[in-house]
Structures are given as C-alpha cells and as structure tokens.
Design a protein around this motif. Structure first.
Motif, PDB file in Angstrom:
ATOM      1  N   ASN A 374       0.819  -1.219   0.000  1.00 32.05           N
ATOM      2  CA  ASN A 374       0.000   0.000   0.000  1.00 32.05           C
ATOM      3  C   ASN A 374       0.855   1.273   0.000  1.00 32.05           C
ATOM      4  N   ARG A 375       2.124   1.122  -0.432  1.00 32.64           N
ATOM      5  CA  ARG A 375       3.036   2.264  -0.474  1.00 32.64           C
ATOM      6  C   ARG A 375       3.386   2.619  -1.922  1.00 32.64           C
ATOM      7  N   SER A 394      -7.802   6.573  -3.832  1.00 35.36           N
ATOM      8  CA  SER A 394      -7.509   5.908  -2.567  1.00 35.36           C
ATOM      9  C   SER A 394      -7.075   6.959  -1.553  1.00 35.36           C
ATOM     10  N   ARG A 395      -7.483   6.778  -0.329  1.00 32.72           N
ATOM     11  CA  ARG A 395      -7.164   7.765   0.701  1.00 32.72           C
ATOM     12  C   ARG A 395      -5.703   7.700   1.101  1.00 32.72           C
ATOM     13  N   LEU A 397      -2.839   8.205   3.618  1.00 31.25           N
ATOM     14  CA  LEU A 397      -2.709   8.272   5.076  1.00 31.25           C
ATOM     15  C   LEU A 397      -1.524   9.125   5.502  1.00 31.25           C
ATOM     16  N   SER A 398      -0.420   9.012   4.768  1.00 31.23           N
ATOM     17  CA  SER A 398       0.764   9.781   5.160  1.00 31.23           C
ATOM     18  C   SER A 398       1.696   9.980   3.980  1.00 31.23           C
ATOM     19  N   THR A 436       1.810   6.492   1.833  1.00 24.83           N
ATOM     20  CA  THR A 436       1.130   5.312   2.357  1.00 24.83           C
ATOM     21  C   THR A 436      -0.394   5.529   2.275  1.00 24.83           C
ATOM     22  N   PHE A 437      -1.058   4.597   1.613  1.00 22.58           N
ATOM     23  CA  PHE A 437      -2.493   4.707   1.394  1.00 22.58           C
ATOM     24  C   PHE A 437      -3.232   3.692   2.270  1.00 22.58           C
ATOM     25  N   ARG A 438      -4.508   3.961   2.467  1.00 25.25           N
ATOM     26  CA  ARG A 438      -5.317   2.989   3.203  1.00 25.25           C
ATOM     27  C   ARG A 438      -5.339   1.660   2.440  1.00 25.25           C
TER      28      ARG A 438
END
Length: 441
Positions: A374-375, A394-395, A397-398, A436-438
C-alpha cells in the motif's frame, strides 16, 4: 498388441493436446518469473577472445577479419587474473541479484567446456579452464542467479547456411547443412542446462541476422522445438530472445536493448509490443560498447546509472547493466567503482526498487514512481519544490521523506496529490517520498 496400440494412441493424443494448448509454463517456471521480476538488477558480461583486440565484441565483423585469422586469437587467450569469486562478490556488493554472461557470442567461440566443438576455452586456449563452471560455483556460494547469453548467429561455422547479413567476410564456403547447425546449437544448450546446475535464464540473440517475419523466423530457426527441448531439461528456466519483435510462444520474459520498455530511442524496438504478462528487462551498456573497447572511456555517471535503475523499475523492468572485462579477466576500474557506488545507494534505498512494481503513472516531468503493497514511492529525479502526483481513488494516510521519516506536506485534490517537498540534499540523485495509502488496488 491391442493394449500397446491403445497406450500409444493415448500418448499421441496427449501430445496433440499439449501442442493444441500451446506452451504451459510449469509452477517452478512461474515462481522463477516472479523471483526474476523482484530482482530488478542484474549484471551483463560480454567476454570472449575478442577482448584481446580491444575493439568490442563485433571486432571480427567490423575490422573485418577472416575466421581463419581470427581463430588464432584463441591460442593466445590466457586471462591470468580471472577470479570468479572476486567477480561475483563485486556484483553482490553492487546489489545485483543475478548475472548473465556470454556463453557463446556471434564469433562462435564457446566460453565453456563443450563436446560439440573444439573451438572453446578449454580445448583451444592455453588457459584450459571452464570459466562458466567456476562462475556457477561462485554464484551458488553467494546466492546469485546465473544466466547464459547464447548467440543463434555464428560467423565461424560452415553449417550456418544460408549466410545471414553479418560476418560475410569470414571466408566461409557458400554451402552448408542448416540442420547440422540446429543440432549443434541444441547439443550445446543441452550441455549448458545439464552441467552447470540450475540456470535462471537462457538469453538468446541473433535470429535477426537472417531477417524475416515472425512466422519466417519460427520456421527457419524452429524456435518452438528448441524452447520445448530447453523446458524439458529445466522446466523452471526462463527463455528470452533479443529478436526485437513481439513475444514468441515458449518465451518467459521480454528484453529491450538500450531502451526502456515501450521506447525506441536506440532503433531496436520499433516492432516490439510490450508484454503485459511477462517479466521485462532493459539491457544497457555502462559505456558505449558491450565487449571490451580499450578506447571507450565514455562511462555513464553513477547518477545516470541510478536513474536508469529507477526508471526501469518504474516500467516494471529489471536493469541488466553490461560490463566488458579485459582480456586478462579483470573488471575495468571505472566499472567496478560505479558498481560499488550503486551498491551503497541500494543499501539505503533498495526497498524502493527490489520487489516493487511500476507505479500507476507514466514518467512525469519531476520523475517516476514505484509501488509495494500500500506504499507508493515517489522518485523525484529532477529537483522540484512542489509536484503533482496524478493519482486519485484511494485515501492517502501519510507522506514522509524516505531519508529521515519526516512528514511531507500534501493536499489531496480530485486531479491528484500535491506535495510540498523538503529541501533537497546537495548532490542528491533521487529524492524519495513514501506515500502510504489505506488501500491500493
């Protein structure tokens, strides 16, 4: 008798069904494809008696020389400083996961012990050592995969007939038995697949010498038969062919010469459609030649080589980086220094290369992307203060700097993600940001 006849009928029916179905790779082959794709970096070696002339691997054709005159080089070939363990340790230090070496190039000289021809490093030179055997043992010890380049083209043999478009000054008679040549190649390939342990890949080159369409090449070279033979000996071995065309049945990977997949800057890939299912590889010279060229000091910089590696990974391809060793068996210092520098870079940033796939977008003005789980790794190859990553769905996250984990400011918009980059380190080749995505599909 009826029972035997029925059994034969069943066997023949099974064979017919296999042919009707086409090539079906083994489970081992599929695993090896995955491992190959995750490797991302390999070393290509072009080495033979042509290194003594210091004029590249095409010296016999380019000078030109007759085969009779050229063949005398073998009697003086003695690479006294060749050390297989030293080579392999250097390649491992560089971060490479495999090596591919010329077992036989277009000049027809075999760099291994073969019973199919006396024109080989053990029988025709005072060196009398099988360098491929020594390399296979060193690779096994260090955990590197060993692949063999093998030339379909041969400027030395009379049975390579009709003659192709190269090596015409070799002085061979205008006659020959083509089936004899095909049998010779298959005998050598059987040796390579039998006497040197598990081989990662057979890397073919040279069918372009006779030209022809896809169908004509298959008919002339009987590739499907040859590929079946290879897979029958080592089902897991990958087969690739540098024919500059679309993939033939039985091939397990696709390579691109001096170009990234889908590009044609070198003029070799005009008719090549990039496979969407097979592992890909880009082979590139470190300077301007494949074989040792004593005057060629035009080595690519470390920064350029790192960019090539990153761009290859972003295109779902491995980088196969070529070196031409000297006739004494040593790796030129310019090449060794660059390999060690690449190894240091990969020690720190290898996570963003090994085992990754290409990102979701083509190359941008600022650079490229690679992906793992997910990176999404943002490789900023061209200095920028703010960049747009054209990806949504996609959301996020960071966003953090790969170097120190510090947070990177971002704004997620419908058209993509805007990143405000931290100050770039002086001399930094690749500024990497980890997104980094959900969840990434």
């Amino acid at each position: 008798m009826k029972k035997i006849t029925a059994t034969i009928a069943i066997i023949l029916a099974s064979i017919f069904m296999l042919h009707a179905q086409g090539y079906v790779p083994s489970e081992e082959n599929l695993r090896n494809r995955k491992e190959f794709s995750e490797a991302r970096f390999g070393i290509f070696i072009h080495w033979g008696i042509y290194s003594m002339l210091g004029d590249g691997e095409w010296a016999m054709h380019n000078l030109p020389m007759t085969f009779e005159e050229y063949s005398h080089l073998a009697a003086g070939f003695y690479p006294s400083r060749f050390d297989a363990k030293e080579w392999v340790k250097l390649f491992k230090e560089a971060g490479a996961k495999y090596m591919t070496i010329t077992s036989r190039h277009h000049d027809g000289f075999s760099m291994f012990a073969t019973k199919a021809s006396p024109y080989n490093i053990v029988d025709a030179t005072p060196f009398r050592r099988d360098v491929l055997k020594e390399l296979s043992e060193a690779c096994a010890e260090e955990g590197l995969k060993l692949n063999f380049y093998y030339s379909h083209l041969d400027w030395s043999r009379n049975d390579y007939y009709p003659r192709g478009n190269t090596g015409r000054a070799a002085g061979r008679p205008e006659e020959g038995d083509w089936n004899s040549y095909l049998n010779f190649m298959n005998a050598q390939l059987t040796e390579l697949l039998t006497n040197y342990g598990p081989i990662g890949c057979i890397w073919f080159d040279g069918v372009w010498d006779k030209g022809g369409s896809h169908e004509e090449i298959e008919r002339t070279w009987k590739l499907s038969e040859q590929y079946r033979m290879i897979h029958s000996i080592q089902p897991g071995v990958l087969i690739g062919n540098n024919h500059h065309l679309g993939v033939f049945e039985g091939e397990d990977m696709q390579m691109f010469e001096q170009d990234l997949p889908g590009q044609n800057t070198a003029g070799h890939s005009a008719n090549s459609v990039v496979s969407e299912t097979l592992p890909l590889e880009t082979c590139v010279t470190m300077n301007g030649n494949w074989g040792y060229q004593v005057r060629d000091k035009a080595y690519k910089s470390v920064a350029d080589l790192i960019r090539l590696l990153v761009k290859a990974a972003s295109n779902n391809a491995n980088l196969l980086l070529n070196i031409g060793p000297r006739p004494d068996g040593t790796i030129p210092e310019e090449a060794a220094q660059r390999l060690k520098a690449m190894g240091k870079w990969l020690e720190k940033y290898g996570e963003t290369i090994y085992g990754t796939t290409g990102g979701f977008m083509k190359e941008q003005s600022w650079g490229v992307t690679t992906r793992k789980d997910n990176r999404l790794y943002i490789h900023v190859l061209n200095p920028s203060e703010t960049i747009l990553v054209p990806f949504s769905g996609s959301r996020l996250l960071s966003a953090v700097s790969f170097d120190d984990g510090s947070k990177v400011r971002f704004t997620q918009l419908p058209e993509g993600i805007v990143l405000t980059l931290p100050e770039r380190q002086e001399g930094q080749t690749d500024q990497i940001i980890t997104l980094t995505f959900r969840q990434l599909q």
